[in-house]
Design a protein around this motif. Structure first.
Motif, PDB file in Angstrom:
ATOM      1  N   UNK A   1       0.750  -1.200  -0.114  1.00  0.00           N
ATOM      2  CA  UNK A   1      -0.043   0.017   0.008  1.00  0.00           C
ATOM      3  C   UNK A   1       0.829   1.204   0.070  1.00  0.00           C
ATOM      4  N   UNK A   2       0.345   2.385  -0.391  1.00  0.00           N
ATOM      5  CA  UNK A   2       1.274   3.546  -0.411  1.00  0.00           C
ATOM      6  C   UNK A   2       0.624   4.476   0.386  1.00  0.00           C
ATOM      7  N   UNK A   3       1.118   5.243   1.195  1.00  0.00           N
ATOM      8  CA  UNK A   3       0.618   6.113   2.159  1.00  0.00           C
ATOM      9  C   UNK A   3       0.648   7.292   1.618  1.00  0.00           C
ATOM     10  N   UNK A   4      -0.572   8.210   1.314  1.00  0.00           N
ATOM     11  CA  UNK A   4      -0.886   9.343   1.047  1.00  0.00           C
ATOM     12  C   UNK A   4      -0.439  10.554   2.058  1.00  0.00           C
ATOM     13  N   UNK A   5       0.628  11.610   2.010  1.00  0.00           N
ATOM     14  CA  UNK A   5       0.799  12.438   2.861  1.00  0.00           C
ATOM     15  C   UNK A   5      -0.516  13.246   3.486  1.00  0.00           C
ATOM     16  N   UNK A   6      -0.638  13.354   5.001  1.00  0.00           N
ATOM     17  CA  UNK A   6      -1.747  13.877   5.584  1.00  0.00           C
ATOM     18  C   UNK A   6      -2.333  15.347   4.940  1.00  0.00           C
TER      19      UNK A   6
ATOM     20  N   UNK B   1      -1.015   7.694 -11.457  1.00  0.00           N
ATOM     21  CA  UNK B   1      -1.324   6.438 -12.036  1.00  0.00           C
ATOM     22  C   UNK B   1      -1.422   4.898 -11.167  1.00  0.00           C
ATOM     23  N   UNK B   2      -1.406   5.252  -9.963  1.00  0.00           N
ATOM     24  CA  UNK B   2      -1.170   3.999  -9.288  1.00  0.00           C
ATOM     25  C   UNK B   2      -2.330   3.140  -9.290  1.00  0.00           C
ATOM     26  N   UNK B   3      -1.860   1.855  -9.252  1.00  0.00           N
ATOM     27  CA  UNK B   3      -2.828   0.837  -9.262  1.00  0.00           C
ATOM     28  C   UNK B   3      -2.945   0.309  -7.948  1.00  0.00           C
ATOM     29  N   UNK B   4      -2.091   0.363  -7.057  1.00  0.00           N
ATOM     30  CA  UNK B   4      -1.806   0.249  -5.881  1.00  0.00           C
ATOM     31  C   UNK B   4      -3.073   0.833  -4.828  1.00  0.00           C
ATOM     32  N   UNK B   5      -3.510   0.234  -3.828  1.00  0.00           N
ATOM     33  CA  UNK B   5      -4.281   0.882  -2.945  1.00  0.00           C
ATOM     34  C   UNK B   5      -3.619   2.239  -2.122  1.00  0.00           C
ATOM     35  N   UNK B   6      -4.151   3.088  -2.261  1.00  0.00           N
ATOM     36  CA  UNK B   6      -3.671   4.322  -1.482  1.00  0.00           C
ATOM     37  C   UNK B   6      -4.206   4.490  -0.137  1.00  0.00           C
ATOM     38  N   UNK B   7      -3.527   4.780   0.678  1.00  0.00           N
ATOM     39  CA  UNK B   7      -4.201   4.846   2.174  1.00  0.00           C
ATOM     40  C   UNK B   7      -3.747   6.460   2.416  1.00  0.00           C
ATOM     41  N   UNK B   8      -4.788   6.908   3.114  1.00  0.00           N
ATOM     42  CA  UNK B   8      -4.830   8.230   3.849  1.00  0.00           C
ATOM     43  C   UNK B   8      -5.243   8.169   5.262  1.00  0.00           C
TER      44      UNK B   8
ATOM     45  N   UNK C   1      -5.922  11.170   6.238  1.00  0.00           N
ATOM     46  CA  UNK C   1      -6.662  12.532   6.390  1.00  0.00           C
ATOM     47  C   UNK C   1      -8.145  12.144   6.335  1.00  0.00           C
ATOM     48  N   UNK C   2      -8.934  12.429   7.314  1.00  0.00           N
ATOM     49  CA  UNK C   2     -10.435  11.922   6.995  1.00  0.00           C
ATOM     50  C   UNK C   2     -11.189  12.791   6.007  1.00  0.00           C
ATOM     51  N   UNK C   3     -10.493  13.999   5.645  1.00  0.00           N
ATOM     52  CA  UNK C   3     -11.378  14.735   4.774  1.00  0.00           C
ATOM     53  C   UNK C   3     -10.783  14.592   3.099  1.00  0.00           C
ATOM     54  N   UNK C   4      -9.988  13.728   3.002  1.00  0.00           N
ATOM     55  CA  UNK C   4      -9.199  13.429   1.467  1.00  0.00           C
ATOM     56  C   UNK C   4     -10.526  12.969   0.556  1.00  0.00           C
ATOM     57  N   UNK C   5     -10.363  13.460  -0.474  1.00  0.00           N
ATOM     58  CA  UNK C   5     -11.243  13.100  -1.566  1.00  0.00           C
ATOM     59  C   UNK C   5     -10.260  12.235  -3.011  1.00  0.00           C
ATOM     60  N   UNK C   6     -10.938  11.492  -3.511  1.00  0.00           N
ATOM     61  CA  UNK C   6     -10.103  10.769  -4.581  1.00  0.00           C
ATOM     62  C   UNK C   6     -11.080  11.221  -5.978  1.00  0.00           C
ATOM     63  N   UNK C   7     -10.365  11.390  -7.085  1.00  0.00           N
ATOM     64  CA  UNK C   7     -10.997  11.549  -8.268  1.00  0.00           C
ATOM     65  C   UNK C   7     -10.285  10.443  -9.004  1.00  0.00           C
ATOM     66  N   UNK C   8     -11.050   9.552  -9.717  1.00  0.00           N
ATOM     67  CA  UNK C   8     -10.557   8.785 -10.781  1.00  0.00           C
ATOM     68  C   UNK C   8     -11.125   9.160 -12.141  1.00  0.00           C
ATOM     69  N   UNK C   9     -10.217   9.533 -13.086  1.00  0.00           N
ATOM     70  CA  UNK C   9     -10.630   9.972 -14.225  1.00  0.00           C
ATOM     71  C   UNK C   9     -10.336   8.838 -15.358  1.00  0.00           C
ATOM     72  N   UNK C  10     -11.446   8.376 -16.259  1.00  0.00           N
ATOM     73  CA  UNK C  10     -11.333   7.408 -17.039  1.00  0.00           C
ATOM     74  C   UNK C  10     -11.859   8.143 -18.598  1.00  0.00           C
TER      75      UNK C  10
END
Length: 139
Positions: free
Chosen positions: A3-8, A46-53, A55-64
């Motif tokens: 897993x990859x940790x996203x900075x807070x 372009x990560x295909x690995x699960x990202x972990x955060x 930050x309880x307010x983080x948002x993810x946007x996946x564009x395809x």
């Protein structure tokens, strides 16, 4: 699976399989929110690995977009070899590589999804249900 940790301090992570306008979107949103790096130096774009955060307010946007148009975009900008290497890292690859000199016509003639775009999309679709994730189809 690693897993990859996203900075807070990151508020929004924009990701895609490539060729869909994610660089444009990151550059635009970064004027208003702390985002991941548009040049993918943080390895989130372009990560295909699960990202972990944490930050309880983080948002993810996946564009395809339509995979055929995405692949055409990747080849048009001559990113095909580099993008293929990036996307295949965690998949047991069988078959031919995408050479730096390969052209779109040759790739299409082989009839194989060497960028694993479907796998990339469904990895995000299945693994990001716990986070607020916006899926945007950009044509």
């Amino acid at each position: 699976m690693p897993k990859i940790i996203v900075p807070k301090d990151i508020e929004v992570v924009i990701s895609s399989f490539g060729g869909v306008g994610s660089t444009f979107l990151i550059k635009f949103l970064s004027k208003y929110k702390k985002t991941n790096e548009f040049d993918n130096s943080d390895r989130f774009k372009h990560s295909r690995l699960p990202l972990i955060s944490f930050n309880p307010k983080i948002k993810f946007v996946y564009v395809y977009r339509n995979p055929q148009l995405a692949v055409a975009s990747i080849f048009r900008r001559n990113y095909h070899h580099k993008q293929w290497k990036r996307l295949k890292k965690l998949i047991k690859h069988k078959g031919n590589i995408i050479d730096k000199k390969m052209i779109l016509d040759d790739y299409a003639m082989e009839g194989e999804n060497k960028f694993y775009l479907r796998d990339h999309f469904y990895n995000w679709y299945k693994n990001y249900q716990d986070y607020p994730t916006l899926f945007i189809r950009y044509e």
